[in-house]
Scaffold this motif. Structure first.
Motif, short mmCIF file in Angstrom:
data_model
loop_
_atom_site.label_atom_id
_atom_site.label_comp_id
_atom_site.label_asym_id
_atom_site.label_seq_id
_atom_site.Cartn_x
_atom_site.Cartn_y
_atom_site.Cartn_z
N ALA A 70 8.65 2.96 3.20
CA ALA A 70 7.21 2.82 3.43
C ALA A 70 6.59 4.14 3.87
O ALA A 70 5.47 4.47 3.46
CB ALA A 70 6.95 1.74 4.48
N ALA A 71 7.30 4.91 4.69
CA ALA A 71 6.79 6.21 5.12
C ALA A 71 6.67 7.17 3.95
O ALA A 71 5.71 7.96 3.86
CB ALA A 71 7.70 6.79 6.20
N GLU A 72 7.64 7.12 3.03
CA GLU A 72 7.56 7.96 1.84
C GLU A 72 6.35 7.57 0.99
O GLU A 72 5.62 8.45 0.49
CB GLU A 72 8.85 7.82 1.03
N ASN A 73 6.12 6.27 0.84
CA ASN A 73 4.97 5.82 0.06
C ASN A 73 3.66 6.15 0.75
O ASN A 73 2.65 6.46 0.10
CB ASN A 73 5.08 4.31 -0.21
N ARG A 74 3.65 6.09 2.07
CA ARG A 74 2.46 6.51 2.83
C ARG A 74 2.13 7.96 2.53
O ARG A 74 0.95 8.31 2.30
CB ARG A 74 2.72 6.32 4.32
N ALA A 75 3.15 8.83 2.52
CA ALA A 75 2.92 10.24 2.24
C ALA A 75 2.44 10.45 0.81
O ALA A 75 1.54 11.27 0.57
CB ALA A 75 4.21 11.02 2.50
N ARG A 76 3.02 9.72 -0.13
CA ARG A 76 2.61 9.87 -1.53
C ARG A 76 1.14 9.52 -1.73
O ARG A 76 0.45 10.10 -2.55
CB ARG A 76 3.47 8.97 -2.42
N ASN A 77 0.68 8.53 -0.97
CA ASN A 77 -0.68 8.04 -1.15
C ASN A 77 -1.69 8.62 -0.16
O ASN A 77 -2.88 8.34 -0.26
CB ASN A 77 -0.69 6.50 -1.06
N ARG A 78 -1.19 9.39 0.80
CA ARG A 78 -2.05 10.05 1.79
C ARG A 78 -2.98 9.04 2.47
O ARG A 78 -4.20 9.25 2.56
CB ARG A 78 -2.85 11.18 1.14
N LEU A 79 -2.37 7.95 2.94
CA LEU A 79 -3.13 6.90 3.62
C LEU A 79 -2.63 6.75 5.06
O LEU A 79 -1.44 6.93 5.33
CB LEU A 79 -2.98 5.58 2.87
N PRO A 80 -3.53 6.41 6.00
CA PRO A 80 -3.17 6.40 7.42
C PRO A 80 -2.50 5.10 7.89
O PRO A 80 -2.97 4.44 8.82
CB PRO A 80 -4.54 6.58 8.10
N LEU A 81 -1.41 4.75 7.25
CA LEU A 81 -0.69 3.54 7.62
C LEU A 81 0.19 3.80 8.84
O LEU A 81 1.01 4.73 8.84
CB LEU A 81 0.18 3.08 6.44
N SER A 82 0.03 2.99 9.88
CA SER A 82 0.89 3.07 11.06
C SER A 82 2.12 2.21 10.83
O SER A 82 2.01 1.06 10.39
CB SER A 82 0.13 2.60 12.31
N LEU A 83 3.30 2.74 11.13
CA LEU A 83 4.56 2.06 10.86
C LEU A 83 5.45 2.08 12.09
O LEU A 83 5.44 3.04 12.86
CB LEU A 83 5.30 2.74 9.71
N TYR A 84 6.25 1.01 12.24
CA TYR A 84 7.32 1.04 13.23
C TYR A 84 8.43 0.10 12.80
O TYR A 84 8.20 -0.85 12.05
CB TYR A 84 6.82 0.72 14.63
N CYS A 85 9.64 0.40 13.27
CA CYS A 85 10.80 -0.43 12.99
C CYS A 85 11.02 -1.36 14.17
O CYS A 85 11.26 -0.90 15.29
CB CYS A 85 12.03 0.44 12.74
N GLY A 86 10.92 -2.66 13.94
CA GLY A 86 11.08 -3.63 15.01
C GLY A 86 10.39 -4.92 14.64
O GLY A 86 10.05 -5.16 13.48
N GLY A 87 10.19 -5.78 15.64
CA GLY A 87 9.57 -7.07 15.43
C GLY A 87 8.14 -7.12 15.95
O GLY A 87 7.63 -6.16 16.52
N ILE A 88 7.50 -8.28 15.80
CA ILE A 88 6.11 -8.42 16.19
C ILE A 88 5.94 -8.30 17.69
O ILE A 88 4.87 -7.91 18.19
CB ILE A 88 5.54 -9.75 15.67
N GLU A 89 6.99 -8.59 18.44
CA GLU A 89 6.91 -8.51 19.90
C GLU A 89 6.73 -7.08 20.40
O GLU A 89 6.34 -6.86 21.55
CB GLU A 89 8.17 -9.12 20.53
#
Length: 295
Positions: free
Chosen positions: A180-199
């Motif tokens: 997802a981080a690679e795709n974020r960079a390809r599209n130059r979009l400000p997507l916030s990402l983290y590895c974990g659960g909803i908690e």
């Protein structure tokens, strides 16, 4: 993207089919775990690992009435087949958004650049297409989006591309987050990402729209938390039609009602997605529709 392969690494199946059957077959092959499909004028070449889980089901794609035949497997020769495989890929229009690999030319706007990787979600599976369609229907310009089990990031990135102001995606699979981080960079979009659960979200974090493209057993445990984190609209996808009663039961007691339900048949199974609205956001009527990728 598959690497350069030796002669014992991969096998290829040859599928002869009319042009009007190929879109459906691409989805079917994706669900069976293909490593890549090369389209030629007279046939499609589908690459698999010899011990792949879906290989035993490939012959079931043959259908004389539709002029579809399947032959193979054949060992892949020692060549740079990755280059040949890439030449068979092309941009695809999914719910009004062009999805294209980075090595293909642009076909139109709006578009996302998503390279095929291990993480689920390049628009090939019915549940992704259904989720993206309902997300586009639900989203209003300037809203915020929470993407549960983001996979490749395709849904959150699409939301940003078509007008969301903010999007957060998370996944428990670290490989998915890297993708997802690679795709974020390809599209130059400000997507916030983290590895974990909803908690792991901040205690007061709320979003206008929540989207979850998850199998039912993955969705149910986090559904109450997702519902409480979402203000207006929920898009739930990834459930089979026969699981609808279990999803209904999981929604009991939550102030959410179904505004629309859509479905699609893929590999003989009916996948469903729902758009739910919260409280005063609900409209007085609801509707349902279906589409088949095997007819």
């Amino acid at each position: 993207v598959p690497r350069r392969a030796g002669p014992n690494d991969f096998v290829v199946y040859r599928i002869a089919a009319p042009q009007d059957e190929r879109e459906r077959l691409l989805a079917e092959l994706s669900s069976l775990g293909t490593l890549g499909v090369e389209e030629r004028e007279a046939e499609m070449l589908a690459y698999f690992r010899p011990d792949g889980a879906g290989v035993s089901n490939l012959q079931a794609l043959a259908d004389p009435e539709r002029r579809i035949s399947v032959s193979g497997p054949e060992r892949v020769p020692d060549a740079d087949w990755e280059r040949e495989w890439r030449s068979g890929l092309a941009p695809r229009l999914v719910a009004g958004v062009w999805i294209r690999p980075s090595f293909c030319a642009s076909a139109g706007e709006p578009e996302l650049v998503i390279d095929p990787q291990q993480a689920f979600g390049s628009g090939e599976h019915a549940s992704t297409r259904l989720a993206l369609g309902l997300l586009r229907e639900a989203l209003r310009p300037g809203e915020s989006v929470l993407d549960v089990g983001t996979g490749s990031g395709i849904l959150a990135l699409a939301a940003l591309r078509v007008g969301a102001a903010r999007a957060v995606g998370f996944d428990t699979d670290p490989i998915a987050i890297v993708n997802a981080a690679e795709n974020r960079a390809r599209n130059r979009l400000p997507l916030s990402l983290y590895c974990g659960g909803i908690e792991a979200l901040a205690k007061g974090a709320r979003f206008d729209v929540g989207v979850a493209n998850l199998l039912l057993h993955e969705l149910v445990p986090c559904l109450p938390a997702l519902a409480s984190r979402t203000r207006r609209a929920l898009v739930l996808s990834g459930q089979l039609e026969l699981e609808r009663p279990k999803l209904d039961a999981a929604l009991v007691g939550l102030d959410w009602r179904c505004e629309r339900e859509v479905s699609e048949v893929q590999s003989g199974e009916t996948w469903c997605a729902r758009l739910l609205l919260h409280g005063a956001s609900r409209k007085p009527s609801s509707s349902a529709s279906s589409v088949s990728s095997s007819s």
